[in-house]
Design an enzyme around this catalytic site. Sequence first.
Site: not given
Ligand SMILES: Cc1cc2nc3c(=O)[nH]c(=O)nc-3n(C[C@H](O)[C@H](O)[C@H](O)COP(=O)(O)OP(=O)(O)OC[C@H]3O[C@@H](n4cnc5c(N)ncnc54)[C@H](O)[C@@H]3O)c2cc1C
Lengths: 580, 246
Positions: A116, A230, A232, A242, A245, A285, A353, A388
């Site tokens: 990666f 970031q 991407h 997306l 990578e 990135r 991203h 990141r």
């Molecule tokens: C397209 C894409 C591909 C990616 N690929 C990778 C990868 O291959 N490898 C890697 O390491 N990272 C990757 N990332 C980054 C990674 O996916 C995210 O940083 C990570 O999943 C975030 O997880 P989280 O649990 O912090 O938040 P999220 O999964 O975004 O969850 C947020 C939660 O909060 C809740 N929420 C938000 N606001 C409120 C509110 N006001 N009231 C109630 N609930 C609320 C939402 O409902 C949701 O359940 C990628 C990101 C993207 C965009």
Amino acid sequence: MTDMIDVLIVGGGGAGLRAAVAVAETDPALKVAVVSKVYPMRSHTVSAEGGAAAVIGLGDTLDEHCYDTISGGDWLCDQDAVEAFVAEAPRELIQLEHWGCPWSRERDGRVAVRPFGGMKKMRTWYAADKTGFHLLHTLFQTTLKYQDIIRYDEWYVTKLVVDDGRVHGVVAVEIRTGRVETIPARTVVLATGGCGRAFPFTTNAAIKTGDGMALAYREGAPLKDMEFVQYHPTGLPFTGILITEAARAEGGWLINKDGYRYLQDYDLGTPTPEPTLRSMELGPRDRLSQAFVHEQRRGRTADTPYGPVVYLDLRHLGEEKIEHRIPFVRELCRSYQNLDPVSDLIPVRPVVHYMMGGVHTDLDGATTVAGLYAAGETACVSINGANRLGSNSLPEILVFGRRAGIAAAEFARSHREAEPAAVHSQGEDERRRLARAREGGGNGGRIADLREEMQHTLEGAAGIYRSGDVLAKAADTLAGLRERAEEARVEDGSTTFNTELINLLELHAMLEVAQTIVACALNRRESRGAHQRTDHTDRDDAAYLAHSLVHRAPDGTPSVGLLPVTITRWAPGERVYGRD
Amino acid sequence: MTDSAETPVIRMEVARYRPGEDAEPVFQAYDVPLMDDWAVLDGLTHIKDRLDGSLSFRWSCRMGVCGSCGMTVNGEARLTCGTFLTEYAPGPVRIEPLKGFPVIRDLVVDIDDFLAKLSSVRPWLVREGEEPPLTAEYAQTPEQLEAYKQYSMCINCLLCYSACPVYVLDPDFLGPAAIALAQRYNLDSRDMDDRFDVLNLEDAVWGCTFVGECTKVCPKHVDPAEAIQRYKVSAALRSVLPWSRR
Ligand SMILES: Cc1cc2nc3c(=O)[nH]c(=O)nc-3n(C[C@H](O)[C@H](O)[C@H](O)COP(=O)(O)OP(=O)(O)OC[C@H]3O[C@@H](n4cnc5c(N)ncnc54)[C@H](O)[C@@H]3O)c2cc1C
Ligand code: SF4
Ligand code: FES
């Protein structure tokens, strides 16, 4: 008013669900709840594609993962946090495996890893190219086993109840009915994800609106390193979808309009037919996205109705490899861009991203507000520093989701006092405010217009390259927008599934966060990682080997200070890619 | 990008239902730009942003993986983020909520029934004995992964329920996705359960009349119909040979 919750988790993505299981396993007697504005399995973690990094042997060491992360972050990572992260990442990914995650495998049955960007060793675990999807569904389905976890699905948290420096719960709207409820809790864990939707062109889902950052910030918890956004390098031009990578890790090339692998012109190494770790297409990135801007200035990008693009070339990989290793890339190209990467070039351009910044926490997710924790993309521990590395975020949400859950459980066990009167009165005030927002229907602009103005202001000022005067102007524009957003027009007066009201509250959150991004970017008069100033082009360790810490002043404006970076074993050095 | 003089438009007829206001769903027509790369969902967000802020629908990822945006488009269950508007040119195109579910508002349906059913099939890895330390993974060869992989691709979009003629008549029917997900674990070499108690029922696999609509509409090629047929075979075998599993 509902019963007192011990640990109330806001967010049902990877970080939130991991925290929930950690609490349930630590002490089954504790009452744990997950509040999420979408059903948990719809959370944005579901979109992650490429993989999750953790040292798994194969001649790799924890120190090397630390070094890649720290140099990738341009020495702005807290090294104690990175060491904890790297040490715990393997057990978290194995835990997911024990819960059933369908990781891709080697012939002998061991978990497989892929290269990666910015990583010197192969250490990225993957489930084809739907890693986040499998990880989230595995986690969600596993939480179903813990039937005592209370779920508030499709509830939107509008406010944290904080009294005297201590959190006492949240106020939330049940989206289906419009019912506003105060949920008292001994601890709150914010796991609300990032804020990519504050920008016009992003890989982020519609729900990524920075709610948790705004909730904490409004109650006095500082945000950290908000200027580090970031980009991407490979998003599809119209949708911002997306292209992972992993496509480059499997051997894809980035070429300009003349078919030239242009990264060789930007100190990222020399092209080889097979991918070379920490080199060329597998550089970090920030550097790849910056190279794109230079290519554009040199007139070597191609024009499309959606802006300039370069191309990702996967054709030489062949159909079998593409189908086997990155089938989702092919599916996305076919269904959303009408092309087939087996035979066609994929047009791509840099796309917002990920937020390196977030709510300032310690290694256990604790914020400066007692009882309030944060984990995942919404938090800044910080392991990501100024940039990141791809595939560090998924293990991060697991490692720190678990840590925050355990710490919150501990706090809840040792703080059993009754709730103060403030809980009720703050809840009532919030209820009235929300009713006004829904019924009042201001005469200002449309929500969508205000949102677009904010997005373009941010892109113009806080994009890949920034400068002091443009940022200063953006700060004024955003302040004006915030006032106008108070008067935004709401056409929907209904209490049933009123998504327009939610969109308005999300706009308020994004504006709050946007202001902190611009304020931090303005304050940092140097260039580091994803923050590049055309008026201060060098890294300046003497002045800025420090986190930005932004508080909300009483008048609502952001006030930025600095906090030293924790260095343990890796002295700041030059970031070297493609030359050893 | 939008609304230039030459851009053709397409009429979207959208089902509206506001409890308390509308006695029953009514259609409201909106003209939206017919852009080559717009999905049906882009048409709906255009309506919400520009024409009528009160229209309610769910969406999030816009890349076919969160499972939020299933609706009925010209009578067929579709993921609206993965369906181009041009497919319906020159229009009009009718957008309705997913059939088979109670409507909450406009295009939003109540899916709590599915979530309860999903929980009931124990959609987690069932093991006997102590969990080993977190130092090594369970071995699983690529072939063993392949055995259940397809059933693990379900995004819970519920198009299959919407298309299922059995579910429409019998809301107690466990339904395609929940059975496919049960099979996802049954066929996982690391799992030690066969979920016989919840699958071998009139309202579970035996309720399926093998119409196959679920497989036809599934955007992720999960093939729930096959999952159900395969379980019927193993359940039948198990009643003949009580000790055999799967
Ligand atoms: C397209 C894409 C591909 C990616 N690929 C990778 C990868 O291959 N490898 C890697 O390491 N990272 C990757 N990332 C980054 C990674 O996916 C995210 O940083 C990570 O999943 C975030 O997880 P989280 O649990 O912090 O938040 P999220 O999964 O975004 O969850 C947020 C939660 O909060 C809740 N929420 C938000 N606001 C409120 C509110 N006001 N009231 C109630 N609930 C609320 C939402 O409902 C949701 O359940 C990628 C990101 C993207 C965009
Ligand atoms: S089986 Fe297919 S149609 Fe049914 S919910 Fe899963 S992904 Fe959707
Ligand atoms: S919006 Fe996520 S599947 Fe369509």
